[in-house]
Motif scaffolding. Sequence first.
Motif, PDB file in Angstrom:
ATOM      1  N   ILE A   1      59.866 -25.800   6.175  1.00 54.79           N
ATOM      2  CA  ILE A   1      60.728 -24.662   6.510  1.00 54.79           C
ATOM      3  C   ILE A   1      59.978 -23.412   6.057  1.00 54.79           C
ATOM      4  CG2 ILE A   1      62.964 -23.543   6.198  1.00 54.79           C
ATOM      5  CD1 ILE A   1      64.140 -26.265   5.514  1.00 54.79           C
ATOM      6  N   PHE A   2      59.329 -22.763   6.992  1.00 65.38           N
ATOM      7  CA  PHE A   2      58.477 -21.632   6.661  1.00 65.38           C
ATOM      8  C   PHE A   2      59.267 -20.337   6.469  1.00 65.38           C
ATOM      9  CE2 PHE A   2      54.066 -23.037   8.439  1.00 65.38           C
ATOM     10  CZ  PHE A   2      54.050 -24.096   7.533  1.00 65.38           C
ATOM     11  N   PHE A   3      60.467 -20.258   7.083  1.00 60.01           N
ATOM     12  CA  PHE A   3      61.215 -19.005   6.963  1.00 60.01           C
ATOM     13  C   PHE A   3      62.677 -19.254   7.314  1.00 60.01           C
ATOM     14  CE2 PHE A   3      61.832 -14.349   7.617  1.00 60.01           C
ATOM     15  CZ  PHE A   3      61.157 -13.915   6.499  1.00 60.01           C
ATOM     16  N   LEU A   4      63.559 -18.423   6.733  1.00 58.05           N
ATOM     17  CA  LEU A   4      65.002 -18.501   6.979  1.00 58.05           C
ATOM     18  C   LEU A   4      65.508 -17.107   7.324  1.00 58.05           C
ATOM     19  CD1 LEU A   4      67.781 -19.927   6.913  1.00 58.05           C
ATOM     20  CD2 LEU A   4      67.868 -19.430   4.462  1.00 58.05           C
ATOM     21  N   GLN A   5      66.071 -16.977   8.530  1.00 57.23           N
ATOM     22  CA  GLN A   5      66.656 -15.715   8.974  1.00 57.23           C
ATOM     23  C   GLN A   5      68.167 -15.856   9.047  1.00 57.23           C
ATOM     24  OE1 GLN A   5      64.474 -15.279  12.688  1.00 57.23           O
ATOM     25  NE2 GLN A   5      63.258 -13.621  11.799  1.00 57.23           N
ATOM     26  N   LEU A   6      68.858 -14.817   8.620  1.00 55.70           N
ATOM     27  CA  LEU A   6      70.308 -14.874   8.520  1.00 55.70           C
ATOM     28  C   LEU A   6      70.956 -13.734   9.288  1.00 55.70           C
ATOM     29  CD1 LEU A   6      70.504 -15.639   4.691  1.00 55.70           C
ATOM     30  CD2 LEU A   6      70.911 -17.265   6.554  1.00 55.70           C
ATOM     31  N   ALA A   7      72.002 -14.065  10.007  1.00 60.00           N
ATOM     32  CA  ALA A   7      72.856 -13.083  10.663  1.00 60.00           C
ATOM     33  C   ALA A   7      74.218 -13.713  10.855  1.00 60.00           C
ATOM     34  CB  ALA A   7      72.280 -12.655  12.012  1.00 60.00           C
TER      35      ALA A   7
END
Length: 611
Positions: A187-193
Amino acid sequence: MRKSIATVSLSGPLAGKLTAIAEAGFDGVEIFENDLLSSPLAPEEIRRRAADLGLSIELFQPFRDFEAVPPGILAANLRRAEHKFALMERLGASRLLVCSSVSPDTVADDALAAEHLRLLADRAAAHGIRIAYEALAWGRHVDDFEHAWRIVEMADHPYLGTCLDSFHILSRGSDPRGIEEIPAEKIFFLQLADAPPLTMDVLQWSRHYRCFPGQGGFDLAGLVGHVLRTGYAGPLSLEVFNDVFRQADAGRTARDAMRSLIALEESVAQSPAGAAELTRPPRPVVPTGFAFAELATPDTGRLSGLLTTLGFTRTGGHPTKPVELWAQDGARILLNTGSAQSAAGPALSAIGLETPDPAGAVERAESLLAPVLPRSRAPHEAPLDAVAAPDGTELFFCRTARPDHPSWTDDFTGVPGDLAEAAGITHIDHVALTQPWHYFDEASLFYRSVLGLRPDESLELADPYGLLRSRAVATTDGTVRMALNVAYVGAHPGAPDTPWQHVALGSRDIVATARRLNAAGDLLLAIPDNYYDDLEARHDLGVERHRTLRELGLLYDRDPYGEFLHLYTRTTGRVFFEVVQRIGGYRGYGAGNAPIRLAVQHAPPAVSARS
């Protein structure tokens, strides 16, 4: 955990966005390609500016329409990628977001997609760059995170991982529990919205209606919990496409974004997935009632007669400030002729909230970036701290007439006014605060996170000049209720740009209160007979009760828990009063009657009067 935000979430030029992001306390930033392309600053200058501000460049994005394409297109895509890698080296970014393709040239072939992504990762590795592959919810062939992960797993390259985006996962109704099957190192990145629940094309939903965590309807705490259970230790990063945020002040939006992440981390920290490194602000001090509502007014004469008719008595004046206290049972109204808003008043300028721990309430507010307001106080006066709500309303934290804390009411001295005959008013039931249209989501998050109030679903109510958007926030037991409404956009004869506000007063016997107010003259909104004809068709309340409601101008509502009777005074300045009586366990606000009230308030007196 480190906190990051995508530059696309804010308005303005890239340099200004970086400053706003740093001042709000973020650790890192995602550079959105369009922001870079439109900036006069070279990538090296942006890199230095971010470093000077203490920001790490976490991600460069987006790289689109790459995988599973014919050889000629693949060659062009690799050439394009090499240019981006060189740019990223100048920028100092070590992760590239690659979105699943939406191109008509891409084919449904996972093995080919994996082969192409492996080739891209090989090229990226030579530059020290990692590829984070993300499934777009509207991807042509890859549109969910589990499918994207299968392709990444098939490619099996150390410089290729996945990017998880809460909007793309939750907007499709995917089960986020599958995230726990992905190794943390992939899991290289986590984006949240977040996003409000809407039924529309997912691309349009994504591009225009995303919002910060806590402002929509997604279970982001649950999703983040699943991610943390994998052992993920990367940043929590906000990526929000929102028409309002893109027009608002970047500094204000960045602070709102940071508040949302702090509140989100707090929610996750309270769950079984809670991690030691998550932010844990001071616990919310939930208010237990209204201490007062303060009205800024150019003179007391405009409201004193109405308050007297409502059964309030002037109980004293403040020794150092031009403020009067009017009270009836547990309902208190302050009239302030010295406020900055007084000249344009009457206007609802401040609210006093009863709280078991005023100091703790202030500490909580400060931790969530709510500005504590400076206040001059004489040595003998009670301490009374306040913070500013998004619309500028001052929120005071009070302990009234308690032995363990000085009471602000003791500051009011002097000769009381003539004792008014009580009109059955017992307390402030709720207040309605009209927000500038671009503060609405911010206000919802503010009251939820800072005060611990629970938001209801957002409503749209018919108005003669459009739609009124409204959202209620309240304590679990209903002792504090607020209705947040959106102001009109632009002024016209029927909808001035100075929005209405109101204070709703609870009555123990609203029929008696209504008889008193009707006897006093032309104080109440005149409700059309057509409303009562329709009410009789919808509800069989008995002939006598229907007659009483019609004669006194009372409105009626019910929900599964009880009944609601209410009436409205005419508007003075920006303010009017509502008198309400909740029967049984009624939980609402009479929202179904709001269009009637709005129509009558807009109409000329001759049109609105009942025969």
